[in-house]
Design a protein around this motif. Sequence first.
Motif, short mmCIF file in Angstrom:
data_model
loop_
_atom_site.label_atom_id
_atom_site.label_comp_id
_atom_site.label_asym_id
_atom_site.label_seq_id
_atom_site.Cartn_x
_atom_site.Cartn_y
_atom_site.Cartn_z
N ARG A 75 0.84 -1.20 0.00
CA ARG A 75 0.00 0.00 0.00
C ARG A 75 0.88 1.24 0.00
NH1 ARG A 75 -5.24 0.36 0.96
NH2 ARG A 75 -5.40 -1.59 2.15
N GLY A 76 0.66 2.12 -0.96
CA GLY A 76 1.45 3.34 -1.07
C GLY A 76 2.72 3.19 -1.89
N SER A 77 2.93 2.01 -2.49
CA SER A 77 4.17 1.80 -3.25
C SER A 77 4.13 2.43 -4.63
CB SER A 77 4.42 0.29 -3.41
OG SER A 77 3.40 -0.32 -4.20
N GLY A 78 2.94 2.77 -5.13
CA GLY A 78 2.82 3.35 -6.45
C GLY A 78 2.87 2.34 -7.57
N ARG A 79 2.69 1.06 -7.25
CA ARG A 79 2.73 0.00 -8.26
C ARG A 79 1.29 -0.47 -8.55
NH1 ARG A 79 6.32 -4.52 -5.97
NH2 ARG A 79 5.76 -5.48 -7.99
N TRP A 80 0.91 -0.38 -9.83
CA TRP A 80 -0.47 -0.66 -10.23
C TRP A 80 -0.49 -1.54 -11.48
CZ3 TRP A 80 -3.80 1.53 -6.81
CH2 TRP A 80 -3.34 2.63 -6.07
N GLU A 81 -1.62 -2.23 -11.67
CA GLU A 81 -1.87 -2.89 -12.93
C GLU A 81 -3.23 -2.44 -13.45
OE1 GLU A 81 -2.25 -7.09 -12.81
OE2 GLU A 81 -3.70 -7.12 -11.16
N ARG A 82 -3.34 -2.32 -14.76
CA ARG A 82 -4.61 -1.96 -15.38
C ARG A 82 -5.50 -3.19 -15.45
NH1 ARG A 82 -5.20 0.39 -21.55
NH2 ARG A 82 -7.42 -0.17 -21.84
N ILE A 83 -6.75 -3.05 -15.02
CA ILE A 83 -7.70 -4.14 -15.07
C ILE A 83 -8.99 -3.65 -15.71
CG2 ILE A 83 -6.73 -5.31 -13.05
CD1 ILE A 83 -9.05 -4.19 -11.39
N SER A 84 -9.93 -4.56 -15.94
CA SER A 84 -11.22 -4.17 -16.50
C SER A 84 -12.15 -3.71 -15.39
CB SER A 84 -11.86 -5.36 -17.23
OG SER A 84 -12.23 -6.37 -16.29
N TRP A 85 -13.19 -2.97 -15.80
CA TRP A 85 -14.22 -2.58 -14.84
C TRP A 85 -14.88 -3.81 -14.22
CZ3 TRP A 85 -16.01 1.59 -12.33
CH2 TRP A 85 -15.58 2.84 -12.73
N PRO A 679 1.50 17.81 -7.00
CA PRO A 679 1.33 16.67 -7.91
C PRO A 679 2.60 16.29 -8.66
CG PRO A 679 -0.48 18.22 -8.14
CD PRO A 679 0.54 18.88 -7.28
N GLU A 680 3.54 17.22 -8.76
CA GLU A 680 4.78 16.90 -9.48
C GLU A 680 5.72 16.02 -8.67
OE1 GLU A 680 5.50 20.93 -7.46
OE2 GLU A 680 3.85 19.84 -8.40
N MET A 681 5.47 15.87 -7.38
CA MET A 681 6.32 15.03 -6.54
C MET A 681 5.92 13.56 -6.67
SD MET A 681 6.89 17.38 -3.13
CE MET A 681 8.12 16.22 -2.50
N LYS A 682 6.72 12.70 -6.14
CA LYS A 682 6.55 11.25 -6.29
C LYS A 682 5.19 10.81 -5.76
CE LYS A 682 9.13 6.97 -5.60
NZ LYS A 682 10.33 6.36 -4.96
N ALA A 683 4.49 10.00 -6.56
CA ALA A 683 3.15 9.55 -6.20
C ALA A 683 3.19 8.23 -5.43
CB ALA A 683 2.31 9.40 -7.46
N SER A 684 4.01 8.18 -4.42
CA SER A 684 4.14 6.98 -3.61
C SER A 684 4.79 7.36 -2.28
CB SER A 684 4.97 5.91 -4.33
OG SER A 684 6.28 6.41 -4.60
N GLU A 685 4.87 6.39 -1.38
CA GLU A 685 5.54 6.63 -0.10
C GLU A 685 7.02 6.93 -0.34
OE1 GLU A 685 3.94 6.74 2.73
OE2 GLU A 685 2.72 4.96 3.10
N PRO A 686 7.65 7.79 0.45
CA PRO A 686 7.04 8.53 1.55
C PRO A 686 6.48 9.91 1.16
CG PRO A 686 9.40 8.83 1.62
CD PRO A 686 9.12 7.92 0.44
N GLU A 687 6.73 10.33 -0.10
CA GLU A 687 6.33 11.68 -0.48
C GLU A 687 4.81 11.85 -0.55
OE1 GLU A 687 8.65 9.96 -1.95
OE2 GLU A 687 10.45 11.15 -2.34
N LEU A 688 4.14 10.89 -1.20
CA LEU A 688 2.69 10.98 -1.39
C LEU A 688 2.28 12.36 -1.93
CD1 LEU A 688 1.30 9.13 1.77
CD2 LEU A 688 1.55 8.24 -0.56
#
Length: 726
Positions: A75-85, A679-688
């Motif tokens: 949680r908060g790592s910024g790692r995602w996968e695209r999935i279907s609705w 929003p220009e900062m890292k989209a994950s921990e610890p910056e969020l």
Amino acid sequence: MSERKVVPTNCRFCGYQCGLMATVEGGKVRKVQPDPSRYPHNAGIMRGCRRWPLITEVMDHPQRINYPLKRVGERGSGRWERISWEQALDEIAAKLAGLKEEFGPEVLATSIGGPHTTFWPLHRFLALFGSPNNMGIGQICWNPGIWANTLTYGWPVDMELDPEGTECAILWGVNPSQSDNSLFWHTVQEFKRRGKPLIVVDPRLTGTAQEAQLWLPVRPGTDAVLALGLLHVIVQEKLYAEEFVQNWCHGFERLCDHLLPYTPAYVEGITGVKGEDVIKAARLYGKSTPACLYSGRGIDQLGLNSFPTHRALAILRAITGNLDVPGASHLSEMPDFIPELELELSEPYAATSPRSVSQEKLLLQSYQGYAKVREQTMKHKKRLPMRYLTSAHPHRVWKAMLTGEPYPIRSMIVMASNPLLTQADTQLVYRALKSLDLLVVLELFETPTSMLADYVLPSAGVLERPLLETKAGVANIAYGGDQAVGPYYERRPDYDFWRELGLRLGQEKAWPWQTYREALEYSLSPLGTTWDDFSGSGLYYQDNEYLKYEEPDEQGKPQGFATVSGKVEIYSELLQEMGADPLPSPRSLSQGNADFPLMLMSGARFQPYYASSYHQLEKLRRLHPEPIAEMSPVTGEKLGIEEGSLVDVETERGKARFRTRFVPMCDHVVSVEYGWWYPEMKASEPELGGIWLANANLLTSGDFDASDPLVGTWTYNGIPCRVAKV
């Protein structure tokens, strides 16, 4: 070549939904421009707005969320996968079903916020799921005034500032020059041009206050004392409407005794407003008929003193005869169309004796409190919106996530909201969200809150879905219109999410409308109009009627007010029955200490942003690149700080960094900008996204036990703080 067409539609970058004409080609919006044919006042408003010209950029912005995303890392790592609705909905439904079976329906909470969508589908889903734990910001925005005015008059009121007919206006805790750029701000400016007395109550010399004939710089948190001081002068000098008071006010004699201590000298000592200005303001308002008294969000954020302030202002309107008369105010009506109350299935759900996390502790903001007030409003066959006015206290929600008391809350769905920025005590919110078994966020753009989610789902936004604004059902007005285009990429209206989730959880019979448009057409059906007909004008309302309390009831007697006494309740019999103060009684608040000698205001808004939204847009960012802390030149000099310095503002709760700006305002007070992140900062921990740098809610506390026992209002304005140059 694809057809080019021009479509009437609406903006949605704030709550006013200005009319637009969208040029559409190939399923894309190519250009937008104001539409004066549906909303004639729009052109003037939109000339000063920096947001709507960026609509086409926002609709296809590279940072928009376009596809459902599922977290694959920590949680908060910024790692995602695209999935279907379909996969997202199936998995979310299965997880909720399992949690409900293990812990009960209260296991789910929701978070709502700004005007990005309509909330009744969320509330409908919750009612059917069985959870009372919808949560928002109502306790510090809208709810206190609705409750206070309903207890006093039997129903909420709308203010009327008519440049031609109104003879005096008080604007209290509202700054339309920055907060909305709406028709109201243009009306204020026109009122000023006509030379009529305008009084502004605000600790800061805002753009609105600069228009005033008389500015009353009240110390944060002392507004109720100032309001009682104005009442003192009006009563002592007999500036009240004697006939109306005698015939239609309950408890005036008790009020007179209650006001004796609130002399101008006493008020000056508490509020910092000069006694002579207290007298001047009272005379201007009391001798001018009709007079408008318009209160705003500023007094919704005074903690223990918000409700007494609203009550005192309600009494001030009434005893001066400025209630339900043209140019001052009007008692609103319920809608002619189907109100949100019915669409969200609130009343059948309330019959199941729901257990909100804050239910037992709050006298008004609870299902029991709502039921008591409903007994009165039903005298006039009116029903207040329920889910907003029974919403759970946020601090109790966060605590239940962490402690399991009074029961576990293990899941949350966030919609049009960013609680890591918009809720008090960011550290507590962060720990609570991190602890969840399921966090789902429906959004337009990535936010610090979505960075902690398990699923992030793409919401259809401006011009991509129909819009209908109805003031939650406390007034007989509806405005909005149709979408200009279908949603880009795989975005969907939020209605689709709640309906599809409901279908997967056994709610099939309760979602008869396949599309949001069908649901909106159903809600307008009592008017005998189609959605297309409504969208053509974009507005439904009935002309205001006045002196409604004098209209005959079924027995031929004046119907009066929907209160215990049938009159304006200066002395509230219902509050007396609840064991609360029947007359407005301000609380003494801390004015600082050796460690934190200054007073903080934490809710300032600045154009061109809308709360925490639109910081991704480079054109807006260039206009306002840094978060601001305002203070008076005297305060800055005493602190040894120059204008433009970087400073750390600190409270007992935390620390945040801002750039100083010197403005005329109360000394020893600091006002910091709300909703700032990077929003220009890292989209994950610890910056969020820079959530820990300049977020005003690092400085605040929404502690439940210190909140107002009636509504649950916590303190955003009037917090001891200190400031240090970086």
